[in-house]
Design an enzyme around this catalytic site. Structure first.
Site, PDB file in Angstrom:
ATOM      1  N   GLU A  20     -12.513  43.680  69.034  1.00 50.73           N
ATOM      2  CA  GLU A  20     -12.101  44.709  67.924  1.00 50.73           C
ATOM      3  C   GLU A  20     -12.684  44.826  66.685  1.00 50.73           C
ATOM      4  O   GLU A  20     -12.302  44.458  65.650  1.00 50.73           O
ATOM      5  CB  GLU A  20     -10.776  45.122  68.088  1.00 50.73           C
ATOM      6  CG  GLU A  20      -9.981  45.010  69.433  1.00 50.73           C
ATOM      7  CD  GLU A  20      -8.609  45.717  69.478  1.00 50.73           C
ATOM      8  OE1 GLU A  20      -8.207  45.791  68.104  1.00 50.73           O
ATOM      9  OE2 GLU A  20      -7.960  46.190  70.534  1.00 50.73           O
ATOM     10  N   GLU A  72      -8.791  44.565  77.185  1.00 57.86           N
ATOM     11  CA  GLU A  72      -7.341  44.758  76.977  1.00 57.86           C
ATOM     12  C   GLU A  72      -6.715  46.105  77.354  1.00 57.86           C
ATOM     13  O   GLU A  72      -7.506  46.916  77.476  1.00 57.86           O
ATOM     14  CB  GLU A  72      -7.124  44.489  75.446  1.00 57.86           C
ATOM     15  CG  GLU A  72      -7.310  43.116  74.702  1.00 57.86           C
ATOM     16  CD  GLU A  72      -7.026  42.887  73.383  1.00 57.86           C
ATOM     17  OE1 GLU A  72      -6.061  43.886  72.847  1.00 57.86           O
ATOM     18  OE2 GLU A  72      -7.490  41.935  72.612  1.00 57.86           O
TER      19      GLU A  72
HETATM   20  C1  FCB Z   1      -5.167  44.695  70.027  1.00 58.53           C
HETATM   21  C2  FCB Z   1      -5.408  43.316  69.551  1.00 58.53           C
HETATM   22  C3  FCB Z   1      -4.642  42.114  70.395  1.00 58.53           C
HETATM   23  C4  FCB Z   1      -3.207  42.563  70.318  1.00 58.53           C
HETATM   24  C5  FCB Z   1      -3.101  43.989  70.960  1.00 58.53           C
HETATM   25  C6  FCB Z   1      -1.786  44.451  71.019  1.00 58.53           C
HETATM   26  O1  FCB Z   1      -5.653  45.619  69.200  1.00 58.53           O
HETATM   27  O2  FCB Z   1      -6.899  42.787  70.147  1.00 58.53           O
HETATM   28  O3  FCB Z   1      -4.743  40.963  69.680  1.00 58.53           O
HETATM   29  O4  FCB Z   1      -2.550  42.735  69.016  1.00 58.53           O
HETATM   30  O5  FCB Z   1      -3.978  45.235  70.209  1.00 58.53           O
END
Ligand code: FCB
Length: 510
Positions: A216, A416
């Protein structure tokens, strides 16, 4: 405010673009052919349910975590201080004064956690991050053998349990020593990151075959160095992360540039020092524009918007140039860069990793430049619990679809996706997280649709394996499919873990 590339002007709709054009294909009173078929052959229905919505063969099912959020052991075995250790130890930064000092104590309990991944989740892959200050306590210089050894043992444990390891090299825990030298504002950091990444690849790529450079880019640069606004129905949410700086625009844009430059340099160093054939890509929280209506003009508008929204990160990495609109928008505050930088930043990748939680916004086509306009979330739009993120399962269709159509990606991982919940242990000791199962099922249905369309998605990582330290929000934001009692460290798989297991077993939406 961060200059946003979004357009809130409600320009004219593109010719022919109106709700009336969204034909369902069926006038009232007509029964859709599928329904007719089902009615005609009721016995076929059950079989169809069990074989439908399958993912391609070999699709990987995993969960994700990051070092600071689960490891604990913040000052053990020679680990150096990270910016998160420093930040969390600063009064007033963290909810309830929570810290990652112990977190999930995963550093000592990794065997138990890997066993759980295999037994209770049926996972075939695991995405974790390597803590830079465990490997290089001061960021550069002498490596710390004990730090490396932890990851070596973890990887062996994963492999012994048939779980493919995917390692992220930077999930935000910069060595504090490097922050003291200017952090991501300094042009020396990309080089230091590449040295660290090359070293890890040299030592571990015999057993880790997939690496993510940075997690990110957008979140850690915006929330750490300026401010990060996440859209939410009825307003937006602002997130701050370590090191908690509020830089002027020009310096902030330079930080973004250094992040993508670090990525490119790391890709080159890892290819030079790692085993031949290792696979490398970023893990970016792509900003996804979702067409409010799936008609060609709106789809095109969403694609154009997605490319612009990701200009400082994915777009420059995958195209080797900053878009004209980005340079115009940033103007005198645009980053300083050279042609050589752009070549490095766009070093060839093996896959694109994307974190997808929500659509950045919905769009409709517009006859006016830039050809699209943002449709804000309706006040009553469905929200995920706790985080209040808007729920938009279609993002998990459109995000990979845009990555394929804009940049021709040959392999994509969903690195994710998930949601927090107000999980409680019921009297029978179980956690009935219907909200999370509903969320994941809806998103996976859209992901399956993408793979059925031929979008080359190779795997999905649910965030997160288990409840953990959700950065400044502390331990209250439970994202796990495994419940963690942070007093006893007891792990209890939630009902969503059983759901995940079933999905992984069937390789289909369950
Ligand atoms: C993302 C992050 C991860 C976690 C999730 C909920 O932005 O990469 O570490 O905090 O959100």
């Amino acid at each position: 405010m961060i200059p946003r590339l979004s357009r809130r002007n409600f320009g004219k709709l593109a010719a022919g673009a109106s709700l009336a054009t969204v034909a369902t294909g069926y006038s009232s009173g007509t029964t859709p052919p599928q329904a007719q078929a089902n009615a005609a052959t009721p016995a076929a229905t059950l079989a169809a349910q069990t074989t439908a919505r399958e993912f391609p063969q070999g699709f990987l099912w995993g969960t994700a975590t990051s070092s600071y959020q689960i490891e604990g052991a913040w000052n053990e075995d020679g680990k150096g201080e990270s910016i998160w250790d420093r930040y969390a130890h600063t009064p007033g930064t963290m909810r309830n004064n929570d810290t990652g000092d112990v977190a999930n104590d995963h550093y000592h309990r990794y065997k138990e956690d890997v066993a759980l991944m295999k037994r209770d989740l049926g996972a075939t892959a695991y995405r974790f991050s390597i803590s830079w200050p465990r490997i290089f306590p001061h960021g550069t210089g002498q490596p710390n053998a004990k730090g490396l050894d932890f990851y070596s043992r973890l990887v062996d444990e994963l492999r012994a349990n048939g779980i493919e390891p995917f390692a992220t090299l930077y999930h935000w825990d910069l060595p504090q020593a490097l922050q003291d030298q200017g952090g991501w504002q300094s042009r020396d950091i990309p080089k230091a990151f590449a040295d660290y990444a090359g070293y890890v690849a040299e030592k571990l790529s015999d057993r880790i075959h997939h690496f993510f450079t940075i997690n990110e880019f957008r979140s850690f640069t915006e929330a750490g160095y300026r401010r990060f606004d996440i859209p939410a129905p009825g307003g937006s949410r602002t997130v701050f992360l370590a090191p908690g700086l509020r830089l002027p625009a020009a310096e902030f844009h330079q930080v973004r540039h250094h992040a993508v430059l670090a990525h490119g340099l790391a890709v080159q160093a890892m290819r030079a020092q790692g085993k031949p054939g290792i696979k490398i890509g970023p893990a970016e929280n792509i900003e996804t524009a979702v067409p409010l209506i799936e008609a060609p003009e709106h789809i095109k508008a969403a694609q154009t918007a997605t490319r612009e929204m990701n200009a400082p990160f994915l777009t420059v990495m995958l195209e080797g140039r900053y878009t004209e609109a980005y340079l115009k928008e940033t103007g005198k505050d645009a980053p300083n860069f050279t042609d050589e930088d752009l070549k490095i930043i766009s070093s060839p990748l093996d896959f694109v990793g994307i974190n997808v939680y929500l659509p950045r916004f919905y769009v409709l086509a517009s006859d006016e430049a830039p050809g699209w306009h943002e449709v804000p979330y309706a006040k009553g739009h469905a929200k995920a619990p706790i985080s209040n993120f808007p729920i938009g399962p279609e993002a998990l269709y459109w995000a990979p679809k845009h990555v394929q159509s804009l940049w021709g990606a040959k392999a994509i991982f969903i690195t994710e996706n998930g949601c927090a919940g107000e999980d409680v242990l019921a009297e029978d000791g179980k956690v009935y997280d219907t909200d999370r199962i509903m969320f994941v099922r809806a998103y996976l249905t859209q992901l399956q649709r993408a793979t059925a369309d031929g979008v080359p998605v190779k795997g999905y990582f649910y965030w997160s394996t288990m409840d953990n330290l959700e950065w400044t929000a502390g331990f209250g934001n439970r994202y796990g499919i495994v419940y963690v009692d942070f007093t006893t460290q007891k792990r209890t798989p939630k009902m969503s873990a059983s759901f995940f297991r079933e999905v992984a077993k069937r390789n289909a939406v369950a």
